[in-house]
Motif scaffolding. Structure first.
Motif, PDB file in Angstrom:
ATOM      1  N   GLU A  45      -5.932 -19.141  24.813  1.00  0.00           N
ATOM      2  CA  GLU A  45      -6.447 -18.815  26.143  1.00  0.00           C
ATOM      3  C   GLU A  45      -6.847 -20.052  26.938  1.00  0.00           C
ATOM      4  OE1 GLU A  45      -9.533 -16.027  25.000  1.00  0.00           O
ATOM      5  OE2 GLU A  45      -8.308 -14.383  25.757  1.00  0.00           O
ATOM      6  N   ASP A  46      -7.228 -21.130  26.243  1.00  0.00           N
ATOM      7  CA  ASP A  46      -7.614 -22.357  26.952  1.00  0.00           C
ATOM      8  C   ASP A  46      -6.410 -22.983  27.639  1.00  0.00           C
ATOM      9  OD1 ASP A  46     -10.223 -22.056  26.006  1.00  0.00           O
ATOM     10  OD2 ASP A  46      -9.790 -23.204  24.190  1.00  0.00           O
ATOM     11  N   ARG A 157       4.161 -31.074  16.630  1.00  0.00           N
ATOM     12  CA  ARG A 157       3.718 -30.395  15.415  1.00  0.00           C
ATOM     13  C   ARG A 157       2.195 -30.446  15.290  1.00  0.00           C
ATOM     14  NH1 ARG A 157       6.177 -31.356   9.345  1.00  0.00           N
ATOM     15  NH2 ARG A 157       5.146 -29.578   8.357  1.00  0.00           N
ATOM     16  N   ALA A 158       1.604 -31.597  15.638  1.00  0.00           N
ATOM     17  CA  ALA A 158       0.144 -31.719  15.581  1.00  0.00           C
ATOM     18  C   ALA A 158      -0.512 -30.741  16.556  1.00  0.00           C
ATOM     19  CB  ALA A 158      -0.265 -33.153  15.899  1.00  0.00           C
ATOM     20  N   LEU A 159       0.062 -30.624  17.763  1.00  0.00           N
ATOM     21  CA  LEU A 159      -0.461 -29.681  18.749  1.00  0.00           C
ATOM     22  C   LEU A 159      -0.348 -28.252  18.230  1.00  0.00           C
ATOM     23  CD1 LEU A 159      -1.481 -28.816  21.534  1.00  0.00           C
ATOM     24  CD2 LEU A 159       0.884 -29.032  22.374  1.00  0.00           C
ATOM     25  N   HIS A 160       0.801 -27.917  17.659  1.00  0.00           N
ATOM     26  CA  HIS A 160       1.014 -26.567  17.141  1.00  0.00           C
ATOM     27  C   HIS A 160       0.006 -26.230  16.053  1.00  0.00           C
ATOM     28  CE1 HIS A 160       3.235 -22.998  15.863  1.00  0.00           C
ATOM     29  NE2 HIS A 160       3.996 -23.138  16.936  1.00  0.00           N
ATOM     30  N   SER A 167      -8.290 -24.413  17.163  1.00  0.00           N
ATOM     31  CA  SER A 167      -9.132 -25.548  17.519  1.00  0.00           C
ATOM     32  C   SER A 167      -9.638 -25.424  18.955  1.00  0.00           C
ATOM     33  CB  SER A 167      -8.340 -26.851  17.373  1.00  0.00           C
ATOM     34  OG  SER A 167      -9.080 -27.944  17.864  1.00  0.00           O
ATOM     35  N   THR A 168     -10.886 -25.814  19.158  1.00  0.00           N
ATOM     36  CA  THR A 168     -11.458 -25.850  20.501  1.00  0.00           C
ATOM     37  C   THR A 168     -11.634 -27.278  21.006  1.00  0.00           C
ATOM     38  OG1 THR A 168     -13.698 -25.790  19.569  1.00  0.00           O
ATOM     39  CG2 THR A 168     -12.683 -23.676  20.152  1.00  0.00           C
TER      40      THR A 168
END
Length: 316
Positions: A45-46, A157-160, A167-168
Protein backbone atom coordinates in the motif's frame (compact mmCIF):
# COMPACT_ATOMS: atom_id res chain seq x y z
CA UNK A 1 -0.58 -4.51 3.61
CA UNK A 2 -1.98 -7.78 2.35
CA UNK A 3 -0.40 -11.06 1.33
CA UNK A 4 -1.80 -14.39 0.19
CA UNK A 5 0.17 -17.55 -0.54
CA UNK A 6 -0.87 -20.68 -2.40
CA UNK A 7 1.15 -23.89 -2.24
CA UNK A 8 0.50 -26.63 -4.75
CA UNK A 9 1.82 -30.12 -4.15
CA UNK A 10 1.22 -33.52 -5.72
CA UNK A 11 -2.04 -35.41 -5.62
CA UNK A 12 -3.56 -35.16 -2.13
CA UNK A 13 -4.85 -38.01 0.00
CA UNK A 14 -8.57 -38.33 0.74
CA UNK A 15 -8.00 -37.56 4.43
CA UNK A 16 -6.20 -34.34 3.49
CA UNK A 17 -9.08 -33.33 1.24
CA UNK A 18 -11.57 -33.85 4.08
CA UNK A 19 -9.44 -31.61 6.32
CA UNK A 20 -9.28 -28.95 3.63
CA UNK A 21 -13.06 -28.86 3.31
CA UNK A 22 -13.43 -28.39 7.07
CA UNK A 23 -10.92 -25.52 7.19
CA UNK A 24 -12.29 -22.45 5.42
CA UNK A 25 -8.80 -20.91 5.30
CA UNK A 26 -7.26 -23.78 3.36
CA UNK A 27 -7.90 -25.36 0.01
CA UNK A 28 -6.09 -27.51 -2.51
CA UNK A 29 -5.07 -26.36 -5.95
CA UNK A 30 -2.95 -28.65 -8.07
CA UNK A 31 -1.88 -28.73 -11.68
CA UNK A 32 -2.18 -31.59 -14.12
CA UNK A 33 1.36 -32.95 -13.95
CA UNK A 34 1.35 -32.96 -10.12
CA UNK A 35 4.46 -30.85 -9.78
CA UNK A 36 4.80 -28.54 -6.83
CA UNK A 37 3.95 -24.89 -7.42
CA UNK A 38 3.94 -21.87 -5.15
CA UNK A 39 2.34 -18.59 -6.18
CA UNK A 40 2.60 -15.59 -3.89
CA UNK A 41 1.01 -12.23 -4.60
CA UNK A 42 1.52 -9.20 -2.38
CA UNK A 43 0.20 -5.64 -2.60
CA UNK A 44 2.26 -2.89 -0.99
CA UNK A 45 0.00 0.00 0.00
CA UNK A 46 2.93 2.38 0.57
CA UNK A 47 4.35 2.00 -2.95
CA UNK A 48 0.98 1.08 -4.50
CA UNK A 49 2.45 -1.77 -6.52
CA UNK A 50 1.85 -5.52 -6.71
CA UNK A 51 4.65 -8.03 -6.27
CA UNK A 52 4.25 -11.52 -7.73
CA UNK A 53 6.37 -14.60 -7.12
CA UNK A 54 5.79 -17.79 -9.09
CA UNK A 55 7.88 -20.85 -8.18
CA UNK A 56 7.90 -24.10 -10.13
CA UNK A 57 5.21 -23.10 -12.60
CA UNK A 58 4.72 -24.68 -16.02
CA UNK A 59 1.60 -22.79 -17.12
CA UNK A 60 1.76 -21.23 -20.60
CA UNK A 61 0.27 -17.75 -21.02
CA UNK A 62 -1.50 -17.04 -24.35
CA UNK A 63 -1.34 -13.74 -26.22
CA UNK A 64 -2.64 -10.91 -24.03
CA UNK A 65 -1.76 -7.47 -22.71
CA UNK A 66 -2.03 -5.55 -19.44
CA UNK A 67 -3.11 -1.99 -18.70
CA UNK A 68 -0.13 -1.56 -16.38
CA UNK A 69 3.67 -1.88 -16.51
CA UNK A 70 5.36 -5.17 -15.67
CA UNK A 71 8.97 -5.35 -14.48
CA UNK A 72 9.87 -9.00 -14.02
CA UNK A 73 12.96 -11.15 -13.61
CA UNK A 74 13.66 -14.86 -13.99
CA UNK A 75 15.38 -16.66 -11.13
CA UNK A 76 15.38 -20.10 -12.71
CA UNK A 77 14.18 -21.76 -15.89
CA UNK A 78 13.78 -20.84 -19.53
CA UNK A 79 10.84 -19.62 -21.59
CA UNK A 80 9.94 -18.75 -25.16
CA UNK A 81 8.60 -15.17 -25.05
CA UNK A 82 6.81 -13.40 -27.87
CA UNK A 83 6.34 -9.66 -27.46
CA UNK A 84 4.91 -7.73 -30.37
CA UNK A 85 6.59 -9.13 -33.47
CA UNK A 86 9.77 -10.18 -31.64
CA UNK A 87 10.62 -13.61 -30.26
CA UNK A 88 12.98 -14.14 -27.33
CA UNK A 89 14.58 -17.08 -25.55
CA UNK A 90 14.67 -15.87 -21.95
CA UNK A 91 16.25 -17.54 -18.96
CA UNK A 92 17.87 -17.21 -15.56
CA UNK A 93 19.05 -13.67 -14.86
CA UNK A 94 16.96 -11.98 -17.56
CA UNK A 95 14.84 -8.90 -16.80
CA UNK A 96 11.53 -8.41 -18.62
CA UNK A 97 9.98 -4.99 -19.29
CA UNK A 98 6.40 -4.73 -20.53
CA UNK A 99 4.66 -1.46 -21.28
CA UNK A 100 0.90 -1.09 -20.93
CA UNK A 101 -0.80 -2.84 -23.85
CA UNK A 102 2.34 -4.62 -25.04
CA UNK A 103 0.89 -7.86 -26.39
CA UNK A 104 2.89 -10.88 -25.30
CA UNK A 105 2.78 -14.63 -24.73
CA UNK A 106 5.14 -17.21 -23.25
CA UNK A 107 5.61 -20.96 -22.92
CA UNK A 108 8.08 -23.12 -21.05
CA UNK A 109 11.16 -23.79 -23.16
CA UNK A 110 12.80 -26.88 -21.72
CA UNK A 111 10.12 -29.05 -20.16
CA UNK A 112 11.20 -27.79 -16.75
CA UNK A 113 9.67 -25.24 -14.42
CA UNK A 114 9.94 -21.47 -13.98
CA UNK A 115 10.81 -19.37 -10.92
CA UNK A 116 9.80 -15.80 -11.67
CA UNK A 117 9.19 -12.56 -9.79
CA UNK A 118 7.53 -9.39 -11.04
CA UNK A 119 6.20 -5.96 -10.12
CA UNK A 120 2.92 -4.69 -11.57
CA UNK A 121 2.90 -0.88 -11.67
CA UNK A 122 -0.17 1.07 -12.74
CA UNK A 123 0.31 3.86 -15.28
CA UNK A 124 -0.55 6.67 -12.87
CA UNK A 125 1.99 5.33 -10.34
CA UNK A 126 4.66 5.12 -13.05
CA UNK A 127 3.86 8.68 -14.16
CA UNK A 128 4.27 9.88 -10.59
CA UNK A 129 7.62 8.10 -10.31
CA UNK A 130 8.76 9.57 -13.64
CA UNK A 131 7.86 13.07 -12.48
CA UNK A 132 9.77 12.60 -9.22
CA UNK A 133 12.81 11.44 -11.18
CA UNK A 134 12.78 13.79 -14.18
CA UNK A 135 10.60 16.71 -13.09
CA UNK A 136 8.36 16.09 -16.11
CA UNK A 137 4.92 14.51 -16.23
CA UNK A 138 4.90 11.65 -18.74
CA UNK A 139 4.36 7.91 -19.01
CA UNK A 140 7.63 6.33 -20.14
CA UNK A 141 7.77 3.87 -23.01
CA UNK A 142 10.48 1.26 -22.52
CA UNK A 143 12.25 0.45 -25.76
CA UNK A 144 13.53 -2.95 -24.62
CA UNK A 145 11.42 -5.91 -23.54
CA UNK A 146 14.32 -8.13 -22.45
CA UNK A 147 17.63 -7.16 -20.89
CA UNK A 148 20.41 -8.69 -18.81
CA UNK A 149 21.91 -6.53 -16.06
CA UNK A 150 23.27 -8.32 -13.00
CA UNK A 151 23.38 -5.19 -10.82
CA UNK A 152 19.81 -4.17 -11.64
CA UNK A 153 18.66 -7.78 -11.20
CA UNK A 154 20.14 -7.79 -7.69
CA UNK A 155 18.45 -4.47 -6.82
CA UNK A 156 15.06 -5.65 -8.08
CA UNK A 157 15.38 -8.88 -6.11
CA UNK A 158 16.27 -6.95 -2.94
CA UNK A 159 13.21 -4.72 -3.44
CA UNK A 160 10.98 -7.75 -4.02
CA UNK A 161 12.24 -9.41 -0.84
CA UNK A 162 11.48 -6.24 1.15
CA UNK A 163 7.90 -6.21 -0.09
CA UNK A 164 7.40 -9.90 0.62
CA UNK A 165 8.51 -9.52 4.23
CA UNK A 166 6.25 -6.45 4.59
CA UNK A 167 9.08 -4.04 5.30
CA UNK A 168 8.14 -0.51 6.32
CA UNK A 169 11.66 0.89 5.89
CA UNK A 170 12.05 3.68 3.35
CA UNK A 171 14.87 1.72 1.69
CA UNK A 172 12.18 0.15 -0.49
CA UNK A 173 11.26 3.63 -1.81
CA UNK A 174 14.92 4.25 -2.64
CA UNK A 175 15.31 0.92 -4.40
CA UNK A 176 12.18 1.50 -6.49
CA UNK A 177 13.17 5.05 -7.48
CA UNK A 178 16.71 4.00 -8.38
CA UNK A 179 15.52 1.06 -10.48
CA UNK A 180 12.93 3.10 -12.38
CA UNK A 181 15.43 5.94 -12.86
CA UNK A 182 17.92 3.55 -14.48
CA UNK A 183 15.25 2.06 -16.73
CA UNK A 184 14.03 5.50 -17.85
CA UNK A 185 17.56 6.77 -18.49
CA UNK A 186 18.69 3.72 -20.43
CA UNK A 187 15.53 2.45 -22.10
CA UNK A 188 12.78 5.05 -21.71
CA UNK A 189 11.20 7.74 -23.83
CA UNK A 190 7.91 9.66 -23.55
CA UNK A 191 5.05 7.32 -24.33
CA UNK A 192 3.17 9.86 -26.42
CA UNK A 193 6.15 10.23 -28.75
CA UNK A 194 6.69 6.51 -28.98
CA UNK A 195 3.18 5.42 -29.84
CA UNK A 196 2.74 4.11 -33.35
CA UNK A 197 0.39 5.89 -35.72
CA UNK A 198 -3.07 4.27 -35.85
CA UNK A 199 -5.99 4.96 -38.11
CA UNK A 200 -8.67 7.19 -36.61
CA UNK A 201 -11.25 4.53 -37.40
CA UNK A 202 -9.49 1.94 -35.27
CA UNK A 203 -9.13 4.40 -32.38
CA UNK A 204 -12.89 5.07 -32.53
CA UNK A 205 -13.56 1.35 -32.17
CA UNK A 206 -11.14 1.12 -29.23
CA UNK A 207 -12.70 4.12 -27.51
CA UNK A 208 -16.16 2.60 -27.92
CA UNK A 209 -15.04 -0.70 -26.35
CA UNK A 210 -13.37 1.09 -23.44
CA UNK A 211 -16.60 3.00 -22.77
CA UNK A 212 -19.15 0.22 -23.35
CA UNK A 213 -17.22 -2.94 -22.34
CA UNK A 214 -19.92 -3.98 -19.82
CA UNK A 215 -22.53 -4.09 -22.58
CA UNK A 216 -23.09 -6.65 -25.31
CA UNK A 217 -20.95 -5.49 -28.24
CA UNK A 218 -21.17 -6.97 -31.71
CA UNK A 219 -18.74 -6.72 -34.59
CA UNK A 220 -21.48 -4.94 -36.52
CA UNK A 221 -21.64 -2.23 -33.84
CA UNK A 222 -17.89 -1.68 -34.09
CA UNK A 223 -18.22 -1.45 -37.86
CA UNK A 224 -20.86 1.25 -37.47
CA UNK A 225 -18.70 3.18 -35.00
CA UNK A 226 -15.57 2.95 -37.14
CA UNK A 227 -17.31 3.22 -40.53
CA UNK A 228 -15.34 0.18 -41.75
CA UNK A 229 -16.48 -3.09 -43.26
CA UNK A 230 -16.19 -6.24 -41.17
CA UNK A 231 -13.23 -7.59 -43.12
CA UNK A 232 -11.41 -4.25 -43.17
CA UNK A 233 -11.98 -3.68 -39.45
CA UNK A 234 -10.67 -7.09 -38.41
CA UNK A 235 -7.65 -6.91 -40.72
CA UNK A 236 -6.77 -3.28 -39.92
CA UNK A 237 -7.33 -3.70 -36.17
CA UNK A 238 -4.98 -6.69 -35.98
CA UNK A 239 -2.34 -4.80 -37.97
CA UNK A 240 -2.59 -1.67 -35.80
CA UNK A 241 -2.97 -3.32 -32.37
CA UNK A 242 -1.41 -6.73 -32.88
CA UNK A 243 -4.54 -8.36 -31.46
CA UNK A 244 -8.10 -9.04 -32.63
CA UNK A 245 -10.98 -6.69 -31.71
CA UNK A 246 -12.61 -9.39 -29.56
CA UNK A 247 -9.38 -10.18 -27.71
CA UNK A 248 -8.88 -6.44 -27.12
CA UNK A 249 -12.39 -6.22 -25.64
CA UNK A 250 -11.80 -9.20 -23.35
CA UNK A 251 -8.58 -7.65 -22.05
CA UNK A 252 -10.46 -4.42 -21.28
CA UNK A 253 -13.09 -6.46 -19.44
CA UNK A 254 -10.40 -8.37 -17.58
CA UNK A 255 -8.83 -5.13 -16.29
CA UNK A 256 -12.23 -3.91 -15.12
CA UNK A 257 -12.97 -7.24 -13.43
CA UNK A 258 -9.66 -7.04 -11.53
CA UNK A 259 -10.70 -3.65 -10.15
CA UNK A 260 -14.07 -5.07 -9.03
CA UNK A 261 -12.35 -7.97 -7.27
CA UNK A 262 -9.90 -5.57 -5.60
CA UNK A 263 -12.93 -3.76 -4.15
CA UNK A 264 -14.35 -7.00 -2.73
CA UNK A 265 -16.88 -8.00 -5.37
CA UNK A 266 -17.65 -11.69 -5.72
CA UNK A 267 -16.32 -13.44 -8.84
CA UNK A 268 -19.89 -13.81 -10.12
CA UNK A 269 -20.64 -10.10 -9.69
CA UNK A 270 -17.28 -9.13 -11.18
CA UNK A 271 -17.95 -11.28 -14.22
CA UNK A 272 -21.43 -10.03 -15.01
CA UNK A 273 -20.75 -6.38 -14.22
CA UNK A 274 -17.87 -6.26 -16.71
CA UNK A 275 -19.52 -7.96 -19.67
CA UNK A 276 -18.61 -11.63 -19.18
CA UNK A 277 -21.86 -13.50 -19.77
CA UNK A 278 -20.48 -16.91 -18.83
CA UNK A 279 -19.04 -17.47 -15.35
CA UNK A 280 -17.01 -20.54 -16.35
CA UNK A 281 -15.46 -18.70 -19.28
CA UNK A 282 -14.58 -15.77 -17.02
CA UNK A 283 -12.91 -18.02 -14.45
CA UNK A 284 -10.87 -19.86 -17.07
CA UNK A 285 -9.96 -16.67 -18.92
CA UNK A 286 -8.88 -14.96 -15.68
CA UNK A 287 -6.73 -17.93 -14.64
CA UNK A 288 -5.15 -18.18 -18.10
CA UNK A 289 -4.06 -14.55 -18.16
CA UNK A 290 -3.48 -13.66 -14.49
CA UNK A 291 -2.25 -17.01 -13.18
CA UNK A 292 -4.72 -16.99 -10.26
CA UNK A 293 -8.43 -17.72 -10.00
CA UNK A 294 -10.76 -14.71 -9.49
CA UNK A 295 -11.36 -15.74 -5.86
CA UNK A 296 -7.64 -16.08 -5.15
CA UNK A 297 -7.02 -12.64 -6.62
CA UNK A 298 -9.86 -11.08 -4.60
CA UNK A 299 -8.51 -12.56 -1.37
CA UNK A 300 -5.31 -10.54 -1.77
CA UNK A 301 -7.35 -7.39 -1.12
CA UNK A 302 -9.90 -8.89 1.27
CA UNK A 303 -8.29 -7.73 4.51
CA UNK A 304 -6.61 -4.38 4.98
CA UNK A 305 -4.98 -5.22 8.27
CA UNK A 306 -4.34 -8.93 8.57
CA UNK A 307 -2.26 -10.76 5.96
CA UNK A 308 -4.11 -13.84 4.78
CA UNK A 309 -2.24 -17.02 4.06
CA UNK A 310 -3.94 -19.88 2.25
CA UNK A 311 -1.93 -23.08 2.13
CA UNK A 312 -2.73 -26.64 1.23
CA UNK A 313 -0.48 -29.61 1.81
CA UNK A 314 -1.05 -32.86 -0.02
CA UNK A 315 0.65 -36.17 -0.45
CA UNK A 316 1.50 -38.10 -3.53
Amino acid sequence: MRCIKYKIYGQFAESDFEHILQDSKSFSWHNGDMKKETRTVFYDEDLQIEAYRFEGITQPFPVHFHDYYVIGFIERGGRHLTCGSADYAVGTGDILLLNPRDKHACTQADGGTLDYRAFNIKSDVMERLAKEITGRTFAPKFSKNVMHDAELFSALRALHEMLMRESTEFEKDELLLCAVEQLIQEHGEPFDHALAEHDDEIEKACAYMRLHFAERISLGTLCEVSALSRATLVRSFAKAKGISPYRYLENIRLGAAKKCLEQGASPVDAAFSTGFSDQAHFANFFKDYIGLTPKQYRDIFKSKSTPAQHESRSKS
